[in-house]
Structure formats: structure tokens, C-alpha cells
Write a protein that holds these residues in place. Structure first.
Motif, PDB file in Angstrom:
ATOM      1  N   ALA A 426      30.865  26.359  26.908  1.00 37.97           N
ATOM      2  CA  ALA A 426      29.551  26.239  27.538  1.00 37.97           C
ATOM      3  C   ALA A 426      29.083  24.796  27.385  1.00 37.97           C
ATOM      4  O   ALA A 426      28.990  24.278  26.265  1.00 37.97           O
ATOM      5  CB  ALA A 426      28.559  27.199  26.885  1.00 37.97           C
ATOM      6  N   ALA A 427      28.810  24.145  28.507  1.00 39.36           N
ATOM      7  CA  ALA A 427      28.307  22.765  28.495  1.00 39.36           C
ATOM      8  C   ALA A 427      26.798  22.811  28.737  1.00 39.36           C
ATOM      9  O   ALA A 427      26.348  23.114  29.841  1.00 39.36           O
ATOM     10  CB  ALA A 427      29.007  21.951  29.567  1.00 39.36           C
ATOM     11  N   LYS A 428      26.045  22.525  27.710  1.00 39.10           N
ATOM     12  CA  LYS A 428      24.588  22.572  27.805  1.00 39.10           C
ATOM     13  C   LYS A 428      24.067  21.161  28.116  1.00 39.10           C
ATOM     14  O   LYS A 428      24.230  20.239  27.315  1.00 39.10           O
ATOM     15  CB  LYS A 428      23.989  23.084  26.503  1.00 39.10           C
ATOM     16  CG  LYS A 428      22.488  23.316  26.553  1.00 39.10           C
ATOM     17  CD  LYS A 428      21.996  23.926  25.241  1.00 39.10           C
ATOM     18  CE  LYS A 428      20.506  24.201  25.298  1.00 39.10           C
ATOM     19  NZ  LYS A 428      20.004  24.798  24.027  1.00 39.10           N
ATOM     20  N   VAL A 429      23.449  21.024  29.290  1.00 39.92           N
ATOM     21  CA  VAL A 429      22.977  19.721  29.757  1.00 39.92           C
ATOM     22  C   VAL A 429      21.538  19.518  29.290  1.00 39.92           C
ATOM     23  O   VAL A 429      20.642  20.271  29.665  1.00 39.92           O
ATOM     24  CB  VAL A 429      23.055  19.626  31.293  1.00 39.92           C
ATOM     25  CG1 VAL A 429      22.591  18.246  31.754  1.00 39.92           C
ATOM     26  CG2 VAL A 429      24.468  19.911  31.775  1.00 39.92           C
ATOM     27  N   ARG A 491      35.028  20.747  19.281  1.00 38.52           N
ATOM     28  CA  ARG A 491      33.729  20.720  18.607  1.00 38.52           C
ATOM     29  C   ARG A 491      33.426  19.325  18.063  1.00 38.52           C
ATOM     30  O   ARG A 491      32.269  18.888  18.096  1.00 38.52           O
ATOM     31  CB  ARG A 491      33.703  21.769  17.488  1.00 38.52           C
ATOM     32  CG  ARG A 491      33.603  23.197  18.023  1.00 38.52           C
ATOM     33  CD  ARG A 491      33.686  24.239  16.932  1.00 38.52           C
ATOM     34  NE  ARG A 491      33.390  25.563  17.466  1.00 38.52           N
ATOM     35  CZ  ARG A 491      33.536  26.695  16.784  1.00 38.52           C
ATOM     36  NH1 ARG A 491      33.988  26.661  15.536  1.00 38.52           N
ATOM     37  NH2 ARG A 491      33.232  27.850  17.342  1.00 38.52           N
ATOM     38  N   GLU A 492      34.439  18.664  17.556  1.00 36.17           N
ATOM     39  CA  GLU A 492      34.221  17.297  17.069  1.00 36.17           C
ATOM     40  C   GLU A 492      33.900  16.362  18.230  1.00 36.17           C
ATOM     41  O   GLU A 492      33.042  15.477  18.121  1.00 36.17           O
ATOM     42  CB  GLU A 492      35.461  16.808  16.320  1.00 36.17           C
ATOM     43  CG  GLU A 492      35.685  17.509  14.983  1.00 36.17           C
ATOM     44  CD  GLU A 492      36.992  17.120  14.346  1.00 36.17           C
ATOM     45  OE1 GLU A 492      37.688  16.248  14.929  1.00 36.17           O
ATOM     46  OE2 GLU A 492      37.342  17.681  13.286  1.00 36.17           O
ATOM     47  N   LYS A 493      34.584  16.562  19.348  1.00 36.24           N
ATOM     48  CA  LYS A 493      34.353  15.724  20.523  1.00 36.24           C
ATOM     49  C   LYS A 493      32.960  15.968  21.093  1.00 36.24           C
ATOM     50  O   LYS A 493      32.339  15.068  21.683  1.00 36.24           O
ATOM     51  CB  LYS A 493      35.413  16.037  21.577  1.00 36.24           C
ATOM     52  CG  LYS A 493      35.608  14.925  22.598  1.00 36.24           C
ATOM     53  CD  LYS A 493      36.844  15.199  23.437  1.00 36.24           C
ATOM     54  CE  LYS A 493      37.165  13.995  24.304  1.00 36.24           C
ATOM     55  NZ  LYS A 493      37.492  12.782  23.545  1.00 36.24           N
ATOM     56  N   SER A 494      32.459  17.181  20.905  1.00 38.28           N
ATOM     57  CA  SER A 494      31.136  17.526  21.419  1.00 38.28           C
ATOM     58  C   SER A 494      30.053  16.631  20.820  1.00 38.28           C
ATOM     59  O   SER A 494      29.090  16.262  21.499  1.00 38.28           O
ATOM     60  CB  SER A 494      30.823  18.996  21.120  1.00 38.28           C
ATOM     61  OG  SER A 494      29.509  19.317  21.484  1.00 38.28           O
ATOM     62  N   GLU A 498      27.656  14.496  23.179  1.00 36.78           N
ATOM     63  CA  GLU A 498      26.214  14.765  23.171  1.00 36.78           C
ATOM     64  C   GLU A 498      25.431  13.467  22.984  1.00 36.78           C
ATOM     65  O   GLU A 498      24.374  13.265  23.590  1.00 36.78           O
ATOM     66  CB  GLU A 498      25.868  15.767  22.073  1.00 36.78           C
ATOM     67  CG  GLU A 498      24.415  16.215  22.107  1.00 36.78           C
ATOM     68  CD  GLU A 498      24.132  17.307  21.089  1.00 36.78           C
ATOM     69  OE1 GLU A 498      22.985  17.792  21.071  1.00 36.78           O
ATOM     70  OE2 GLU A 498      25.044  17.671  20.317  1.00 36.78           O
ATOM     71  N   ASN A 499      25.952  12.595  22.159  1.00 34.86           N
ATOM     72  CA  ASN A 499      25.277  11.309  21.943  1.00 34.86           C
ATOM     73  C   ASN A 499      25.389  10.393  23.162  1.00 34.86           C
ATOM     74  O   ASN A 499      24.441   9.685  23.514  1.00 34.86           O
ATOM     75  CB  ASN A 499      25.871  10.600  20.718  1.00 34.86           C
ATOM     76  CG  ASN A 499      25.569  11.341  19.430  1.00 34.86           C
ATOM     77  OD1 ASN A 499      24.536  12.010  19.338  1.00 34.86           O
ATOM     78  ND2 ASN A 499      26.447  11.237  18.454  1.00 34.86           N
ATOM     79  N   GLU A 500      26.551  10.439  23.834  1.00 38.99           N
ATOM     80  CA  GLU A 500      26.774   9.526  24.957  1.00 38.99           C
ATOM     81  C   GLU A 500      26.197  10.049  26.276  1.00 38.99           C
ATOM     82  O   GLU A 500      25.592   9.307  27.041  1.00 38.99           O
ATOM     83  CB  GLU A 500      28.284   9.288  25.125  1.00 38.99           C
ATOM     84  CG  GLU A 500      28.925   8.542  23.959  1.00 38.99           C
ATOM     85  CD  GLU A 500      30.416   8.386  24.143  1.00 38.99           C
ATOM     86  OE1 GLU A 500      30.944   8.970  25.116  1.00 38.99           O
ATOM     87  OE2 GLU A 500      31.053   7.706  23.323  1.00 38.99           O
ATOM     88  N   PHE A 505      28.703  20.593  24.010  1.00 42.22           N
ATOM     89  CA  PHE A 505      29.767  21.551  24.293  1.00 42.22           C
ATOM     90  C   PHE A 505      29.823  22.597  23.173  1.00 42.22           C
ATOM     91  O   PHE A 505      29.881  22.248  21.995  1.00 42.22           O
ATOM     92  CB  PHE A 505      31.115  20.843  24.417  1.00 42.22           C
ATOM     93  CG  PHE A 505      31.314  20.170  25.736  1.00 42.22           C
ATOM     94  CD1 PHE A 505      32.025  20.784  26.743  1.00 42.22           C
ATOM     95  CD2 PHE A 505      30.746  18.928  25.990  1.00 42.22           C
ATOM     96  CE1 PHE A 505      32.196  20.169  27.973  1.00 42.22           C
ATOM     97  CE2 PHE A 505      30.911  18.309  27.214  1.00 42.22           C
ATOM     98  CZ  PHE A 505      31.638  18.928  28.218  1.00 42.22           C
ATOM     99  N   MET A 506      29.808  23.866  23.576  1.00 40.56           N
ATOM    100  CA  MET A 506      29.868  24.970  22.622  1.00 40.56           C
ATOM    101  C   MET A 506      31.047  25.861  23.004  1.00 40.56           C
ATOM    102  O   MET A 506      31.218  26.213  24.169  1.00 40.56           O
ATOM    103  CB  MET A 506      28.564  25.763  22.644  1.00 40.56           C
ATOM    104  CG  MET A 506      27.328  24.896  22.404  1.00 40.56           C
ATOM    105  SD  MET A 506      25.770  25.761  22.733  1.00 40.56           S
ATOM    106  CE  MET A 506      25.743  26.903  21.357  1.00 40.56           C
TER     107      MET A 506
END
Length: 729
Positions: A426-429, A491-494, A498-500, A505-506
């Protein structure tokens, strides 16, 4: 408590027909209620607050379904040799079969492999989907039978047809072969123990009645609580085993009192006030350990503990009510008319000196050798424990005789092992914008470059546009370490993404849920073990009024626990001797198995410790001779503990024959847990170490002795009062 149980035993012995009739009436009433309500088990193993659960809930909120989705059966086909599923002759057989399945009024729709376009590269394997109008748990047995009957159409034409999906066709059976085998072996052990077929049947009868009441209560509870189906099997095996053991302890004491010249009713009352008191203590200890599952704060595990505790508590209550009632009615037929050669052989003496026996003298003459050998043996067995991997069994760990396993293998052959390990992302925008779709395309392309990724689907936006969903298929299976590494990598890439890009990503899906459950359980395990060990130490200090004896008991429990989990890893995870024990394939250790093993083995270990060492303490209190106390404990209680351990092993081993991998692994762990603890630790290491400690084993500071309450586990006050009464008479 001892005096209350003495009076209860006396009343039960006098009112045998009423007590037994009341227990049977209660069982019948509960059975009628359970049948009328119908059991409603929940196999939801999610844990609130975990990352995968949050992802699943987000997707459920953002992609709502207007109605509850119906259950699905996937019919997996493999074309005959030198043919494909695209051939008209083969496809026509499949269509005809699906048309007959659709005649079931519960079936909403059917779709063939060609309609779904899911054939593998060489067109030999594909699957059809049968969708029901009701959820998977509500699909009737008639509908399942309809599927099983119709797939014979394709099978008869040479098309291999197997079943997958969320509708189960290999149901969990309670009251089947597993329990029957355990009961038969337990009966044989009891017959040898009591040298009486009638006496051997009494613990079985009371245990079955107690188990029936406990199971009916659990089935009724499924309508109000989320109880998993496998919790019923755990409760069943434990309730049956302790029910037989508790009756064995009371009946053994009854026969001892009869041998001393007491009447049937008085013997039943004394047995209930003494051995029954120890049974209540032991039963409540097991119940506390099972309720301790709630420490992990995992809903399905808590319900497992509650369910098993219900069966153990019921077994305990019936042991101190129905057992003396049966003894009052039939005790004159099972008195010690014959010598018990079975127990005599177990504790046979090389001399005729009172209080001595063969095994006890062997251990006390070679205490260092026995202690070192026992500790070394269990220590070596512990070694595999240190590379234990937790997980959840899937259809790939089932027997090849099940259609689910064969379907699993066909799907792996067609689409790769990763087919069973699809990850839902799930990509939360956080900041929706026009370039979100492009950003997601770039990100999914980047994710597809990660190691072990086979395929990434295009992202699908939710109606609100704030969440996108896509699936990621790894190349490895759901329990492979590479798949777990992939979940952790996403999860690490998320965090970076999220910062960039302000996109979170969940991950959810079978493997993600498995990782989260295992991590949650691993975190709870040390806390649970510490509480159990601390509780055991305090409890045994109160019972034995000693510091070193409880310390020895706790360390022995940890040793047997480590050996149990080590042997589980050796067989189930590493695959050594798996064929010998009937495991179809190696796989991860069931993630909640260590917790339930700690809880159950703790209760059983304390049972055996109390029954064995309390007799030693009684002898030491009277004589002050430490070695004589050990010999007396092994002679008087060793045989009964041996028989009780064998019964436990018989019942638990019966469950190793179950086809379900969860039940099989639980039966395996508990079987060897009892074997290691009862026979290596309690019957060998405990007396050997106590011989080495000598009188210091019973040391307790005087100031602490004054502070501690006196817990009369063996009901010594009953015997003193009875002795004074006989003296006056």
C-alpha cells in the motif's frame, strides 16, 4: 484447602450416583447448547498494531467491498501428457465439469483457466475459480462434497485436478484417530499400573467426561470470542492428558490407603484431601501458565491459552469430584488385591531394606555420573535451538496425500515458489499531486530491481486517490529467508521514499504477516519465560521451604525446555529424522510453538516436581536423612510419576499422527518435552543433584521460614488429624 477437599471427597464417595449423574447431565446440556448455537471458529491470526495489520486495515478502508467477499475454490489442473489445457478436447471437459459445479445454488460464478488467462508458459497448468455467495467459513459440507464429486470428471479423463483457495477441504478432526490412539495406549499403561482392567478404565472415563465438558464450553465460547480451530486441538490433547494423570494420582493414593486398612469411603476422602490437594495445586499451576499466554498481547494466542485452561480446569474439578464418586461406588473392586509388578520393577530393590529401590540406589551411588550424563545429553540436544527460525506452516508443509499440498506443488511448478508469497504493498500518498503516478512508476521500477523480485504489478489508485495498491511477487516461497529479507528491504526503503517523495510504503501479505507475528512473539518470549521462571521459583520455595531445591527445579525446567526446542528445530526445521516422525517436509518452527511449549511444560514439570520431591521433603522432615529421603521419594512417587509421564507421552504422541502440520508439531514438541523433563530431569538429574547437595538442599534461612506461609500440598494435616482420631478410637 486439604480439609475442604477431604470433606468434598467424603461427600462425593457417599453420593456417587448423584455426582456422576450430575456430570453426565451437565455434559448433555452443554452439548445441546453447543449444537444449537453451532461453533463459529475464527482463524484470524492478525495482531493489532503490527505493520502488516496496519497495511491491511488501510487497504480495507481505501478499497472497500460493498459486500463480504465470497469464498473461493481454485481448481488447479495439469493437462495429460503431450496435451495442453488449450486443446478443445481438454477444455471441453473442464467447461462441462464447471457447469455441473455451478448448479449448486450457493455458487455465484465459475471461470475456467482460459477465461482467466492464467495458463503457464507451456500451457499445461492453470486454474479455474469457483466463487461462492457466502464467505469461506460458511460454505456447507454439501457444497464441498459437490466439488469433490465433480472433480472426478476431469480426473477420470487424465487431467490432474487439485484444490486450493480459502475453502478448506482437509478439516481439523476432534475425537478422531489421534485421541483414540492416545487413549488406547494410556489404557494399557493404566492396566499395567493398577493390575486391573476395571481400575484402568476409571481415569479414562473421568478424563473423557471432563474433556467433553471442556470442549462443549469452548464451542459455545466460539460464538462470543475469536477462538481459532487449532486451539481446540491443543485444549483437547492437554485436557485429556492431565485428566488421566490427575485421576491416576488420586486412585494411586486411594489404593495405598486401602492397603493400610481404611474403608472405601475413608480412603476416597483421604485420597481427595491429600493427592487431590496436590492435583488442585498442580492444575491451578497449569491454568496460571496457560493464562500467562496473555502476556504476549496476541489475541489468538490468548484465546489458545484460555481454551486450554478451560479444559485443564474442568479436568481438575472432575478429578476431585467424579473420581472419588466412582471410587465410593466401585472402590471395593479395585483395592490392592494384587501386587503391582509393573511399579515394583520400576522401583525394584536390590536388597530388602525398607525405603530402598533399584533406580534410587543406582542414582544415589553414582550421583555425579548421572547428573553430568543427563546435563550433557540435554545440553547437546539444545544446540540446534540457537538457529531456530519461526514461521507459519502452509499447504507446502502438508502431506502429499492432501489435495491442498498437491495443488501447492502444481502452482509452484507453474508460476514459481513466489506465487504463494505475493506481497501486497500500500502506497500512502501524503501530498497528492499530478506527478504522483509518475513517481509511483519510477518507484515500482526501482523496486523491481531489488534482489529476489520476479514481478511488480502496476499501481491501482483508491477512490480517494490517497492510496495506491500493487502486488510484488518474489522468486522464493513465503517461508524462505530471502522473501523475509525482501519484506525488510521494502520497509527500509519506505523510510527513504517517505522523506524524499512523501509516499509511505506499507507491506502486507502472508510473509509480511508471518514476519510481524514471529517478531512479536520473539519479543514476548523472554518476558513470558522470565515471569514463568520467577513464578515457579517463588511457588516452589513456598511448597518445599528451601532455596536450592526450587533453584534446581527451575534450572532443570530450562534445560528440558532448551532440549525440547532444540530437538524440534533438529527435526522440523533442519529435516533430520523427519520421515521417522512423519513430517512431509522441513519448514520453519511454528511461531507460537515456543510460547505454548514454555507454558505447558512449565505446568507439567511443576506437577512432576511436586509429586516427586514433596515425598522426599516429607521423609526428610521426619528422619533428617537426606539420602533416605531421596530413596523414599523415588520409591513412593517415582513409579506413579513414570506412569503419568508415559500417559502424557502416549496422548501427545497420538496427535503427531494428525495431518495438520500445526497440530502435528504441537504434539511432537509436547511429547519430547515430557520425555526429557519427566524421565531425564525429574527421575535422573533431580535425585542425583539432591544427593550431591545433601542436607544443604533443604536449607532455608530461619527468618524467611517464619515469614513464609505453610502450604500443605500433600495434605499432611489430614493424615495427622486422621491419625489422632484413630488413636482416640
Amino acid at each position: 484447602m486439604a480439609k475442604i477437599l477431604y470433606r468434598l471427597g467424603s461427600w462425593s464417595a457417599r453420593s456417587g450416583k448423584r455426582v456422576i449423574g450430575g456430570a453426565l447431565c451437565l455434559l448433555i446440556i452443554l452439548a445441546i447448547i453447543a449444537i444449537s448455537l453451532k461453533p463459529s471458529f475464527s482463524d484470524d491470526m492478525s495482531i493489532p498494531g503490527t505493520p502488516s495489520e496496519k497495511a491491511g486495515q488501510l487497504l480495507q478502508d481505501e478499497f472497500p467491498s460493498p459486500v463480504e467477499p465470497g469464498g473461493e475454490v481454485h481448481l488447479v489442473f495439469k493437462a495429460p501428457e503431450n496435451e495442453t489445457l488449450e486443446m478443445e478436447s481438454v477444455n471441453q471437459v473442464i467447461r462441462n465439469m464447471l457447469a455441473e459445479i455451478k448448479e449448486d445454488p450457493l455458487v455465484a460464478s465459475t471461470a475456467s483457466p482460459l477465461e482467466l488467462g492464467n495458463l503457464n508458459e507451456d500451457k499445461t497448468i492453470g486454474y479455474a475459480v469457483v466463487t461462492y455467495q457466502v464467505p469461506a467459513s460458511e460454505v456447507t459440507e454439501d457444497s464441498k462434497d459437490n466439488i469433490l464429486d465433480r472433480i472426478e470428471i476431469t480426473r477420470n479423463e487424465g487431467i490432474q485436478t487439485e484444490l486450493a483457495g480459502d475453502v478448506s477441504f482437509s478439516e481439523l478432526e476432534i475425537g478422531g484417530t489421534s485421541e483414540a490412539i492416545g487413549i488406547i495406549v494410556a489404557y494399557m499403561i493404566l492396566a499395567l499400573t493398577f493390575t486391573s482392567f476395571l481400575a484402568a478404565g476409571m481415569p479414562i472415563l473421568t478424563a473423557v467426561i471432563g474433556l467433553g465438558i471442556g470442549i462443549m464450553l469452548i464451542m459455545i465460547g466460539t460464538n462470543y470470542l475469536d477462538i481459532a480451530s487449532f486451539a481446540l486441538s491443543l485444549a483437547s490433547m492437554l485436557g485429556l492428558a492431565v485428566g488421566i494423570d490427575y485421576a491416576l494420582f488420586i486412585m494411586s493414593r486411594f489404593r495405598q490407603q486401602m492397603a493400610k486398612g481404611y474403608s472405601v469411603q475413608e480412603s476416597a476422602a483421604i485420597a481427595t484431601g491429600t493427592a487431590g490437594n496436590a492435583v488442585v495445586f498442580a492444575g491451578l499451576t497449569v491454568v496460571v501458565a496457560l493464562l500467562g499466554f496473555s502476556v504476549a498481547r496476541i489475541p489468538f494466542l490468548t484465546m489458545m491459552g484460555v481454551s486450554a485452561a478451560v479444559c485443564v480446569f474442568t479436568a481438575m474439578i472432575l478429578a476431585v469430584t467424579v473420581v472419588p464418586a466412582l471410587l465410593g461406588m466401585m472402590g471395593h473392586k479395585i483395592g490392592p488385591a494384587r501386587k503391582n509388578r509393573f511399579l515394583q520393577k520400576l522401583t525394584r530393590s536390590g536388597t530388602r531394606s525398607e525405603g530402598s529401590n533399584g533406580w534410587g540406589k543406582f542414582v544415589t551411588k553414582r550421583p555425579l555420573f548421572v547428573a553430568v550424563l543427563g546435563i550433557l545429553l540435554l545440553g547437546i540436544i539444545c544446540i540446534p535451538f540457537f538457529h531456530m527460525e519461526l514461521g507459519l506452516p502452509d499447504n507446502g508443509t502438508k502431506s502429499e496425500e492432501t489435495t491442498e499440498r498437491r495443488a501447492y506443488d502444481l502452482l509452484s511448478e507453474a508460476y514459481g515458489a513466489g506465487y504463494h508469497a505475493n506481497l501486497v504493498v500500500a502506497a500512502k500518498v501524503h501530498e497528492p499531486g499530478a506527478d504522483v503516478a509518475n513517481q509511483l512508476n519510477e518507484i515500482t521500477a526501482e523496486l523491481s530491481e531489488l534482489p529476489n523480485v520476479q514481478f511488480v504489478s502496476p499501481a491501482i489508485p483508491s477512490p480517494s486517490g490517497s492510496v495506491y495498491m500493487f502486488t510484488l511477487t518474489p522468486t522464493t516461497g513465503p517461508n524462505d529467508s530471502e522473501t523475509k529479507d525482501l519484506v525488510n528491504a521494502i520497509r527500509e526503503k519506505s523510510e527513504t521514499l517517505e522523506n524524499e517523495n512523501r509516499i509511505e510504503f506499507m507491506v502486507t501479505g502472508t510473509t509480511a504477516v508471518n514476519i510481524d507475528i514471529s517478531q512479536k512473539l520473539s519479543g514476548a518470549l523472554p518476558v513470558f519465560a522470565l515471569l514463568i521462571v520467577g513464578f515457579a521459583f517463588i511457588l516452589l520455595v513456598l511448597v518445599f521451604r528451601s532455596i536450592l531445591v526450587p533453584l534446581k527445579a527451575v534450572l532443570g525446567f530450562l534445560l528440558s525446555l532448551g532440549a525440547t526446542l532444540g530437538f524440534v528445530v533438529f527435526v522440523i526445521q533442519d529435516g533430520y529424522l523427519k520421515d521417522l516422525f512423519g513430517f512431509p517436509a522441513e519448514g520453519p518452527v511454528l511461531n507460537f510453538l515456543p510460547v505454548i511449549t514454555i507454558g505447558i511444560l512449565f505446568g507439567l514439570a511443576m506437577d512432576y516436581e511436586v509429586f516427586l520431591v514433596s515425598r522426599m521433603r516429607e521423609e526428610y522432615t521426619h528422619t533428617g536423612n537426606a539420602e533416605k529421603a531421596i530413596l523414599a521419594g523415588v520409591k513412593e512417587s517415582g513409579g506413579v510419576v513414570t506412569a503419568a509421564g508415559l500417559i502424557m507421552i502416549a496422548v501427545f504422541a497420538g496427535f503427531m499422527l494428525a495431518p495438520d502440520p500445526m497440530i502435528k508439531s504441537m504434539g511432537f514438541a509436547l511429547t519430547f518435552g515430557v520425555l526429557f523433563d519427566a524421565f531425564v530431569v525429574r527421575m535422573a538429574i533431580v535425585p542425583a543433584v539432591m544427593k550431591l547437595m545433601g542436607k544443604s538442599a533443604w536449607y532455608l534461612p530461619k527468618w524467611l521460614d517464619k515469614l513464609l506461609p505453610n502450604i500443605d500440598v500433600e495434605g499432611e494435616s489430614i493424615m495427622k488429624a486422621n491419625h489422632h482420631q484413630k488413636s482416640r478410637d
